[in-house]
Design a protein around this motif. Sequence first.
Motif, PDB file in Angstrom:
ATOM      1  N   LEU A 114       9.067 -32.901  15.490  1.00 29.37           N
ATOM      2  CA  LEU A 114       9.921 -33.882  14.726  1.00 29.37           C
ATOM      3  C   LEU A 114       9.037 -34.420  13.595  1.00 29.37           C
ATOM      4  N   ALA A 115       9.592 -34.933  12.409  1.00 32.11           N
ATOM      5  CA  ALA A 115       8.925 -35.699  11.485  1.00 32.11           C
ATOM      6  C   ALA A 115      10.042 -36.498  10.861  1.00 32.11           C
ATOM      7  N   GLN A 116       9.649 -37.509  10.073  1.00 31.95           N
ATOM      8  CA  GLN A 116      10.165 -38.620   9.367  1.00 31.95           C
ATOM      9  C   GLN A 116      11.025 -37.956   8.203  1.00 31.95           C
ATOM     10  N   ARG A 117      12.154 -38.026   8.123  1.00 31.74           N
ATOM     11  CA  ARG A 117      12.998 -37.516   7.077  1.00 31.74           C
ATOM     12  C   ARG A 117      13.076 -38.379   5.923  1.00 31.74           C
ATOM     13  N   SER A 118      13.009 -37.649   4.714  1.00 28.14           N
ATOM     14  CA  SER A 118      12.987 -38.443   3.413  1.00 28.14           C
ATOM     15  C   SER A 118      14.078 -37.643   2.444  1.00 28.14           C
ATOM     16  N   GLY A 119      15.140 -38.052   2.440  1.00 31.12           N
ATOM     17  CA  GLY A 119      16.202 -37.074   1.572  1.00 31.12           C
ATOM     18  C   GLY A 119      16.215 -35.722   1.859  1.00 31.12           C
ATOM     19  N   ASP A 120      15.877 -34.670   1.007  1.00 32.61           N
ATOM     20  CA  ASP A 120      15.728 -33.460   1.293  1.00 32.61           C
ATOM     21  C   ASP A 120      14.239 -33.033   1.833  1.00 32.61           C
ATOM     22  N   THR A 121      13.605 -33.842   1.950  1.00 35.22           N
ATOM     23  CA  THR A 121      12.070 -33.307   2.580  1.00 35.22           C
ATOM     24  C   THR A 121      11.613 -34.400   3.518  1.00 35.22           C
ATOM     25  N   CYS A 122      10.359 -34.345   3.557  1.00 34.27           N
ATOM     26  CA  CYS A 122       9.884 -35.174   4.944  1.00 34.27           C
ATOM     27  C   CYS A 122       8.861 -36.163   4.308  1.00 34.27           C
ATOM     28  N   ASP A 123       8.956 -37.390   5.026  1.00 31.69           N
ATOM     29  CA  ASP A 123       8.118 -38.417   4.703  1.00 31.69           C
ATOM     30  C   ASP A 123       6.719 -38.033   5.647  1.00 31.69           C
ATOM     31  N   LEU A 124       5.758 -37.657   4.942  1.00 32.34           N
ATOM     32  CA  LEU A 124       4.402 -37.455   5.572  1.00 32.34           C
ATOM     33  C   LEU A 124       3.518 -38.436   5.529  1.00 32.34           C
ATOM     34  N   THR A 125       3.691 -39.582   4.843  1.00 29.05           N
ATOM     35  CA  THR A 125       2.953 -40.735   5.160  1.00 29.05           C
ATOM     36  C   THR A 125       3.149 -41.247   6.626  1.00 29.05           C
ATOM     37  N   LYS A 126       4.165 -40.768   7.256  1.00 29.09           N
ATOM     38  CA  LYS A 126       4.140 -40.903   8.670  1.00 29.09           C
ATOM     39  C   LYS A 126       3.624 -39.900   9.528  1.00 29.09           C
ATOM     40  N   TYR A 127       3.424 -40.092  10.875  1.00 30.24           N
ATOM     41  CA  TYR A 127       2.931 -39.105  11.655  1.00 30.24           C
ATOM     42  C   TYR A 127       3.975 -38.182  11.924  1.00 30.24           C
ATOM     43  N   VAL A 128       3.637 -36.806  12.217  1.00 28.40           N
ATOM     44  CA  VAL A 128       4.479 -35.807  12.974  1.00 28.40           C
ATOM     45  C   VAL A 128       4.326 -35.880  14.444  1.00 28.40           C
ATOM     46  N   ILE A 129       5.451 -35.598  14.742  1.00 29.46           N
ATOM     47  CA  ILE A 129       5.373 -35.795  16.316  1.00 29.46           C
ATOM     48  C   ILE A 129       5.492 -34.277  17.062  1.00 29.46           C
ATOM     49  N   TYR A 130       4.509 -34.014  17.686  1.00 37.13           N
ATOM     50  CA  TYR A 130       4.446 -32.773  18.570  1.00 37.13           C
ATOM     51  C   TYR A 130       4.643 -32.582  20.013  1.00 37.13           C
ATOM     52  N   SER A 131       5.226 -31.394  20.542  1.00 34.06           N
ATOM     53  CA  SER A 131       5.489 -31.299  22.071  1.00 34.06           C
ATOM     54  C   SER A 131       3.925 -30.812  22.347  1.00 34.06           C
ATOM     55  N   ASP A 132       3.256 -31.583  23.302  1.00 31.15           N
ATOM     56  CA  ASP A 132       1.925 -31.340  23.628  1.00 31.15           C
ATOM     57  C   ASP A 132       1.790 -30.104  24.668  1.00 31.15           C
ATOM     58  N   VAL A 133       1.286 -28.988  24.037  1.00 27.27           N
ATOM     59  CA  VAL A 133       1.091 -27.823  25.150  1.00 27.27           C
ATOM     60  C   VAL A 133       0.327 -28.011  26.121  1.00 27.27           C
ATOM     61  N   ALA A 134      -0.717 -28.818  26.044  1.00 30.61           N
ATOM     62  CA  ALA A 134      -1.569 -29.485  27.377  1.00 30.61           C
ATOM     63  C   ALA A 134      -0.824 -29.838  28.469  1.00 30.61           C
ATOM     64  N   SER A 135       0.307 -30.369  28.139  1.00 33.22           N
ATOM     65  CA  SER A 135       1.168 -31.160  29.480  1.00 33.22           C
ATOM     66  C   SER A 135       2.111 -30.199  30.068  1.00 33.22           C
ATOM     67  N   HIS A 136       2.237 -28.896  29.240  1.00 31.00           N
ATOM     68  CA  HIS A 136       3.122 -27.867  30.016  1.00 31.00           C
ATOM     69  C   HIS A 136       2.466 -26.510  30.279  1.00 31.00           C
ATOM     70  N   LEU A 137       1.089 -26.561  30.327  1.00 28.73           N
ATOM     71  CA  LEU A 137       0.384 -25.263  30.448  1.00 28.73           C
ATOM     72  C   LEU A 137       0.989 -24.536  32.053  1.00 28.73           C
ATOM     73  N   ARG A 138       1.292 -25.252  33.170  1.00 29.35           N
ATOM     74  CA  ARG A 138       1.875 -24.792  34.371  1.00 29.35           C
ATOM     75  C   ARG A 138       3.406 -24.024  33.810  1.00 29.35           C
TER      76      ARG A 138
END
Length: 457
Positions: free
Chosen positions: A425-449
């Motif tokens: 997920l990323a913060q939306r800003s019109g037709d693009t993204c507001d990358l002054t905000k953090y992007v949210i990731y699914s953490d692979v380290a939590s899903h290794l099993r």
Amino acid sequence: MSVSILSNRVLMVILSLTLALLCVSVELAAQVLPPNNCSNVFRYERWGFGWIGIIVPEYNGLTRMDWTLKFSAHGYGSSGQVSQMALYPNRTAAYQNIFQGGRAECYVTFQNYGSELPKIIYAQLNGQVLCTAIEYGAPSLTITRSIKVSIPTRTPVVSSNGSGGNTDITVARSGGSGGAKPIITVNTGTRDENPATDKCGMEGLVGLLIGGETLPHGRFPWMAALYHDDDPDPKKLSLTYKCVATLISSRTVVTAAHCIWEKQPEEMRVYVGRHDLDTHPETGATLMEIQSAFTHPDFVGNLVPDSDIGLLIFTTHVQESNYVRAICMWTSSTLLSNGGVEDATIGGWGNDENGKPTRFPKAAVVQTVSRETCLREMVSAKDFLTPRTLCAGNKKAHGPCLGDSGAGLMIQRNGRWMLRAIVSLAQRSGDTCDLTKYVIYSDVASHLRWIESKIVR
């Protein structure tokens, strides 16, 4: 008198043949078969008065085979020879097996090896090392034999809609052999190759994203492009680029669950070795068919980064090259540095700062931050932030945007790149993204099993 001489000659011929057969029988009886650490794919077998070695894939339906075998034999000056590899028992039978979805076997012959045959010490198929063994000590000789077999089953017809990232690829499907002519190339030389597992995370040459750097082809050879099939006609394949995927084994890519949700395997394809989305076919790139698709069991269609992770399993193994190689997986013992604050890299074919699709992939360096920092600066996203998510960004507002979903967040350790997280997920800003905000990731380290329970190597 003449009859007597003829009879004697016949008796001598019979006696000679009998002695020859006895000698051959003694030689075969005295033949010592070496240890076989590759018995799952390789076997020694008698052929007439000699011996051959037969190699067979562990699975059915391969239409492309790239075998490399290595043997170890005692002595330097032996007169023994290992023949070039060939299809067993002949080309016609082998091709028929492939067309019927079976396995095509290959073989080598062993000549003049006396009482001891060479020992197989290495077998590799389509970039995957299947078995290894220790070679004999000096004096000894290593012999390498290889064969490549490719049987095309479809003819691509390509059309572009001129929209950059949204290119349609039409492939005419055909059953059986379809009149296609098998192509076979043989390399009988010797060469040393390291197992593919030793090469994970090794990047290519250095020269997604908004404001990032354009990547040269093959810098991150695990980056792949995920396409959806939008043509309802089962006889055609019309593909549209959707997301980024990351190669984590010779048959598995990881991406975001929302990129493959409710899609059947036959409705998707993955282009490994991809670089230029407007070029078809592309040198070094291969369009892979999907055998099975998995989304995390906690993902139920709602876009929640906590479990936004999915796996696609190819029907065949990829061919490792300068443009195709798996990334190293994060491990349970690997930790982020400095309390979770560390530089990482993200890459993909997402929209640029003007909301336009990109033709070539870009990459940007971002910095991971602690969950507490992410919560403090993105209060509106608190419902999406859990212990199984990770946040990253940079002060230049460079990073992933629309079209970069599924891309891997990469962190380098000891010269190797490791996959830490997946763009969600990323913060939306019109037709693009507001990358002054953090992007949210699914953490692979939590899903290794979960990943380990589904991955196919």
